[in-house]
Design a protein around this motif. Structure first.
Motif, short mmCIF file in Angstrom:
data_model
loop_
_atom_site.label_atom_id
_atom_site.label_comp_id
_atom_site.label_asym_id
_atom_site.label_seq_id
_atom_site.Cartn_x
_atom_site.Cartn_y
_atom_site.Cartn_z
N CYS A 48 0.83 -1.21 0.00
CA CYS A 48 0.00 0.00 0.00
C CYS A 48 0.86 1.25 0.00
O CYS A 48 0.55 2.24 -0.68
N TRP A 49 1.95 1.25 0.75
CA TRP A 49 2.83 2.41 0.77
C TRP A 49 3.53 2.61 -0.57
O TRP A 49 3.76 3.73 -1.00
N GLN A 50 3.85 1.51 -1.26
CA GLN A 50 4.45 1.63 -2.58
C GLN A 50 3.47 2.27 -3.56
O GLN A 50 3.86 3.12 -4.36
N ILE A 51 2.21 1.89 -3.50
CA ILE A 51 1.19 2.52 -4.33
C ILE A 51 1.11 4.00 -4.02
O ILE A 51 1.04 4.85 -4.91
N LEU A 52 1.16 4.33 -2.75
CA LEU A 52 1.09 5.73 -2.31
C LEU A 52 2.25 6.55 -2.88
O LEU A 52 2.06 7.68 -3.32
N PHE A 53 3.45 5.96 -2.90
CA PHE A 53 4.61 6.69 -3.42
C PHE A 53 4.59 6.76 -4.95
O PHE A 53 5.08 7.72 -5.53
N GLN A 54 4.04 5.74 -5.61
CA GLN A 54 3.97 5.75 -7.07
C GLN A 54 2.93 6.75 -7.56
O GLN A 54 3.13 7.41 -8.56
N LYS A 55 1.81 6.81 -6.88
CA LYS A 55 0.73 7.71 -7.26
C LYS A 55 0.66 8.84 -6.23
O LYS A 55 -0.22 8.88 -5.38
N ARG A 56 1.59 9.76 -6.31
CA ARG A 56 1.73 10.80 -5.30
C ARG A 56 0.48 11.67 -5.16
O ARG A 56 0.26 12.26 -4.13
N GLY A 57 -0.33 11.74 -6.19
CA GLY A 57 -1.53 12.56 -6.14
C GLY A 57 -2.58 12.02 -5.18
O GLY A 57 -3.44 12.76 -4.72
N LEU A 58 -2.53 10.72 -4.87
CA LEU A 58 -3.52 10.13 -3.96
C LEU A 58 -3.50 10.82 -2.60
O LEU A 58 -4.54 11.24 -2.09
N LEU A 59 -2.33 10.93 -2.03
CA LEU A 59 -2.22 11.54 -0.71
C LEU A 59 -2.47 13.04 -0.77
O LEU A 59 -3.13 13.60 0.10
N ALA A 60 -1.98 13.69 -1.82
CA ALA A 60 -2.20 15.13 -1.97
C ALA A 60 -3.69 15.44 -2.07
O ALA A 60 -4.18 16.39 -1.44
N ASN A 61 -4.43 14.64 -2.82
CA ASN A 61 -5.87 14.85 -2.95
C ASN A 61 -6.60 14.58 -1.63
O ASN A 61 -7.50 15.33 -1.25
N ALA A 62 -6.21 13.52 -0.95
CA ALA A 62 -6.88 13.17 0.30
C ALA A 62 -6.66 14.23 1.38
O ALA A 62 -7.55 14.52 2.15
N LEU A 63 -5.46 14.80 1.40
CA LEU A 63 -5.14 15.79 2.43
C LEU A 63 -5.41 17.22 1.98
O LEU A 63 -5.28 18.15 2.78
N LYS A 64 -5.73 17.37 0.69
CA LYS A 64 -5.96 18.71 0.12
C LYS A 64 -4.75 19.61 0.40
O LYS A 64 -4.87 20.71 0.93
N TYR A 65 -3.58 19.08 0.02
CA TYR A 65 -2.32 19.75 0.34
C TYR A 65 -1.26 19.28 -0.65
O TYR A 65 -1.18 18.08 -0.95
N GLU A 66 -0.47 20.19 -1.16
CA GLU A 66 0.62 19.81 -2.07
C GLU A 66 1.82 19.40 -1.23
O GLU A 66 2.41 20.22 -0.52
N LEU A 67 2.15 18.13 -1.29
CA LEU A 67 3.22 17.60 -0.46
C LEU A 67 4.58 18.11 -0.92
O LEU A 67 4.84 18.22 -2.12
N GLN A 68 5.43 18.38 0.04
CA GLN A 68 6.78 18.85 -0.22
C GLN A 68 7.74 17.66 -0.15
O GLN A 68 7.42 16.63 0.43
N PRO A 69 8.94 17.81 -0.71
CA PRO A 69 9.92 16.71 -0.64
C PRO A 69 10.20 16.23 0.79
O PRO A 69 10.35 15.04 1.04
N VAL A 70 10.22 17.15 1.75
CA VAL A 70 10.47 16.77 3.14
C VAL A 70 9.35 15.89 3.68
O VAL A 70 9.59 14.99 4.50
N ASP A 71 8.13 16.10 3.20
CA ASP A 71 7.00 15.26 3.63
C ASP A 71 7.20 13.82 3.15
O ASP A 71 6.99 12.87 3.91
N PHE A 72 7.63 13.66 1.90
CA PHE A 72 7.87 12.32 1.37
C PHE A 72 9.05 11.65 2.08
O PHE A 72 9.04 10.44 2.30
#
Length: 85
Positions: A48-72
């Motif tokens: 599941c975490w690999q899917i999350l890292f491959q499709k970075r937009g999933l987490l950004a959409n869920a959190l309504k936030y543009e993730l920064q490199p430090v977040d990843f």
């Protein structure tokens, strides 16, 4: 309570999933599930975490936030603990 994993879209008990939270300082993993902020749930499996890292937009959409490199980087450090797929 039942929650849905944003990576695989399967439902599960809240205790089976880990909460990722958008805070004022960025995105962090919330092991207690009680931290204030907008959250999303992910299974505690490497797949599941690999899917999350491959499709970075999933987490950004869920959190309504543009993730920064430090977040990843924080999330990858957490993910490094998983040994099962």
């Amino acid at each position: 309570p039942v929650r849905t994993c944003i990576a695989c879209r399967q439902t599960g008990d809240k205790r089976e999933l880990v909460r990722v939270v958008r805070t004022a300082t960025g995105v962090v993993v919330d092991p207690t599930g009680k931290q204030a902020g907008r959250g999303a749930y992910v299974h505690q499996t490497l797949s599941c975490w690999q899917i999350l890292f491959q499709k970075r937009g999933l987490l950004a959409n869920a959190l309504k936030y543009e993730l920064q490199p430090v977040d990843f980087e924080r999330l990858q450090l957490y993910c490094a603990r998983f040994t099962s797929v």
